[in-house]
Design an enzyme around this catalytic site. Structure first.
Site, PDB file in Angstrom:
ATOM      1  N   ASN A   1       0.856  -1.190   0.000  1.00  0.00           N
ATOM      2  CA  ASN A   1       0.000   0.000   0.000  1.00  0.00           C
ATOM      3  C   ASN A   1       0.893   1.242   0.000  1.00  0.00           C
ATOM      4  O   ASN A   1       1.740   1.399   0.886  1.00  0.00           O
ATOM      5  CB  ASN A   1      -0.899  -0.022   1.239  1.00  0.00           C
ATOM      6  CG  ASN A   1      -1.903   1.107   1.262  1.00  0.00           C
ATOM      7  OD1 ASN A   1      -1.550   2.259   1.059  1.00  0.00           O
ATOM      8  ND2 ASN A   1      -3.161   0.791   1.535  1.00  0.00           N
TER       9      ASN A   1
ATOM     10  N   ARG B   1       3.807  18.855   1.882  1.00  0.00           N
ATOM     11  CA  ARG B   1       4.329  20.089   1.287  1.00  0.00           C
ATOM     12  C   ARG B   1       3.533  20.528   0.062  1.00  0.00           C
ATOM     13  O   ARG B   1       3.870  21.527  -0.565  1.00  0.00           O
ATOM     14  CB  ARG B   1       5.799  19.891   0.892  1.00  0.00           C
ATOM     15  CG  ARG B   1       6.752  19.755   2.061  1.00  0.00           C
ATOM     16  CD  ARG B   1       7.009  21.064   2.769  1.00  0.00           C
ATOM     17  NE  ARG B   1       7.685  22.012   1.895  1.00  0.00           N
ATOM     18  CZ  ARG B   1       9.003  22.148   1.825  1.00  0.00           C
ATOM     19  NH1 ARG B   1       9.795  21.402   2.579  1.00  0.00           N
ATOM     20  NH2 ARG B   1       9.546  23.035   1.009  1.00  0.00           N
TER      21      ARG B   1
ATOM     22  N   HIS C   1      -5.764   3.687  -1.388  1.00  0.00           N
ATOM     23  CA  HIS C   1      -7.089   4.004  -0.846  1.00  0.00           C
ATOM     24  C   HIS C   1      -7.456   5.416  -1.274  1.00  0.00           C
ATOM     25  O   HIS C   1      -6.877   6.391  -0.794  1.00  0.00           O
ATOM     26  CB  HIS C   1      -7.059   3.890   0.684  1.00  0.00           C
ATOM     27  CG  HIS C   1      -8.399   4.056   1.327  1.00  0.00           C
ATOM     28  ND1 HIS C   1      -8.616   3.780   2.669  1.00  0.00           N
ATOM     29  CD2 HIS C   1      -9.608   4.459   0.842  1.00  0.00           C
ATOM     30  CE1 HIS C   1      -9.880   4.014   2.966  1.00  0.00           C
ATOM     31  NE2 HIS C   1     -10.503   4.441   1.875  1.00  0.00           N
TER      32      HIS C   1
ATOM     33  N   GLU D   1      -8.736   0.470  -2.743  1.00  0.00           N
ATOM     34  CA  GLU D   1      -9.557   0.492  -1.541  1.00  0.00           C
ATOM     35  C   GLU D   1     -10.479   1.698  -1.614  1.00  0.00           C
ATOM     36  O   GLU D   1     -10.047   2.796  -1.972  1.00  0.00           O
ATOM     37  CB  GLU D   1      -8.682   0.585  -0.289  1.00  0.00           C
ATOM     38  CG  GLU D   1      -7.829  -0.644  -0.056  1.00  0.00           C
ATOM     39  CD  GLU D   1      -7.044  -0.571   1.235  1.00  0.00           C
ATOM     40  OE1 GLU D   1      -6.624  -1.626   1.713  1.00  0.00           O
ATOM     41  OE2 GLU D   1      -6.837   0.551   1.762  1.00  0.00           O
TER      42      GLU D   1
ATOM     43  N   HIS E   1      -3.754  -5.053   7.870  1.00  0.00           N
ATOM     44  CA  HIS E   1      -3.937  -3.993   8.859  1.00  0.00           C
ATOM     45  C   HIS E   1      -3.075  -4.280  10.088  1.00  0.00           C
ATOM     46  O   HIS E   1      -3.295  -5.239  10.807  1.00  0.00           O
ATOM     47  CB  HIS E   1      -5.381  -3.792   9.306  1.00  0.00           C
ATOM     48  CG  HIS E   1      -5.590  -2.451   9.969  1.00  0.00           C
ATOM     49  ND1 HIS E   1      -5.756  -1.286   9.254  1.00  0.00           N
ATOM     50  CD2 HIS E   1      -5.607  -2.085  11.270  1.00  0.00           C
ATOM     51  CE1 HIS E   1      -5.890  -0.267  10.091  1.00  0.00           C
ATOM     52  NE2 HIS E   1      -5.785  -0.730  11.323  1.00  0.00           N
ATOM     53  N   GLY E   2      -2.093  -3.424  10.269  1.00  0.00           N
ATOM     54  CA  GLY E   2      -1.219  -3.527  11.431  1.00  0.00           C
ATOM     55  C   GLY E   2      -0.129  -4.572  11.328  1.00  0.00           C
ATOM     56  O   GLY E   2       0.592  -4.804  12.298  1.00  0.00           O
TER      57      GLY E   2
ATOM     58  N   GLY F   1       1.168  -1.564   4.316  1.00  0.00           N
ATOM     59  CA  GLY F   1       1.495  -0.225   3.859  1.00  0.00           C
ATOM     60  C   GLY F   1       2.336   0.544   4.849  1.00  0.00           C
ATOM     61  O   GLY F   1       3.541   0.697   4.680  1.00  0.00           O
TER      62      GLY F   1
END
Length: 237
Positions: A6, A17, A42, A69, A190-191, A212
């Site tokens: 990801n 920036r 995503h 996503e 996730h995680g 990611g």
């Protein structure tokens, strides 16, 4: 086991920036070169990291697979049907959250989900639903027409004891077996990081992990190719 990378937080860094660098598309191409089997992005409703132009360029340039996503909204469905990613992953989305906080409430939104999935599948776009590793959620995802499920591994990643970790791994293992028996492709995400990914190598019903933040944050110190290789070394069977 495959790794999908990801690249959202390359865009987060760029947007700090409001300039053109670092470029998430460049990061995606580098990830592919160094072993990523797919690229995940995503496109949030508030466009906080990935922008529409990023998505269009990713579709044009990457050579593995593109996993978009997105929330289950009319706007996102229209974008998906236009851009034609290889698959979409439907996730819950709240503007106030920093990251996706849990699985899709599939029981609550089942009727809408079924209607939402069909036009995507008709265009040969794969559909994944980001769910908790629970049998009822798996069954409903399959019934709604999804061909992939991605298990939310956030609970596993937050375990603080061996007992908790073993329980969550077994829950994920059993759910993956059920999903595969239903003919679904199984992904987990996730995680996940170098600190907790190793046991997934033995979960043979899980075909892919999606990572990611852990890779991008590690890449700040050791570079993106090395950060990807660390994960690949832990998951290759």
């Amino acid at each position: 086991m495959r790794l999908a990378v990801n690249i959202d937080h390359i865009a987060t860094l760029r947007n700090a920036r409001n300039e053109g660098h670092p470029d998430p598309v460049e990061a995606a191409l580098l990830a592919e070169k160094h072993g990523a089997a797919g690229i995940v992005c995503h496109l949030r409703e508030d466009r906080r990291h990935i922008k529409d132009d990023d998505l269009a360029r990713l579709r044009e340039e990457i050579t593995t697979k593109l996993d978009l996503e997105m929330a289950m909204t009319d706007e996102m469905q229209k974008i998906a049907l236009s851009v034609r990613p290889d698959l979409v992953t439907l996730v819950p989305e709240k503007r106030e959250e920093l990251t996706t906080e849990g699985g899709f409430a599939i029981q609550k939104h089942f009727t809408r989900l079924t209607e939402f999935v069909k036009p995507l599948r008709d265009k040969e776009i794969g559909v994944s639903v980001f769910i908790e590793p629970e049998e009822e959620a798996i069954e409903l995802a399959a019934e709604a027409g999804a061909n992939i499920v991605e298990f939310h591994t956030g609970t596993y990643s937050l375990c603080t004891s061996d007992k908790q970790t073993a329980y969550e791994l077994e829950r994920i293992r059993n759910s993956a077996r059920i999903a595969r028996e239903m003919g679904l492709t199984v992904v987990a995400g996730h995680g996940l990081s170098v600190l907790n990914i190793a046991p997934f190598k033995e979960l043979h019903d899980i075909e892919e992990v999606s990572i990611g933040h852990a890779i991008i944050s590690r890449a700040v110190f050791i570079g993106l190719p090395a950060a990807i290789q660390e994960i690949l070394d832990l998951i290759r069977r």
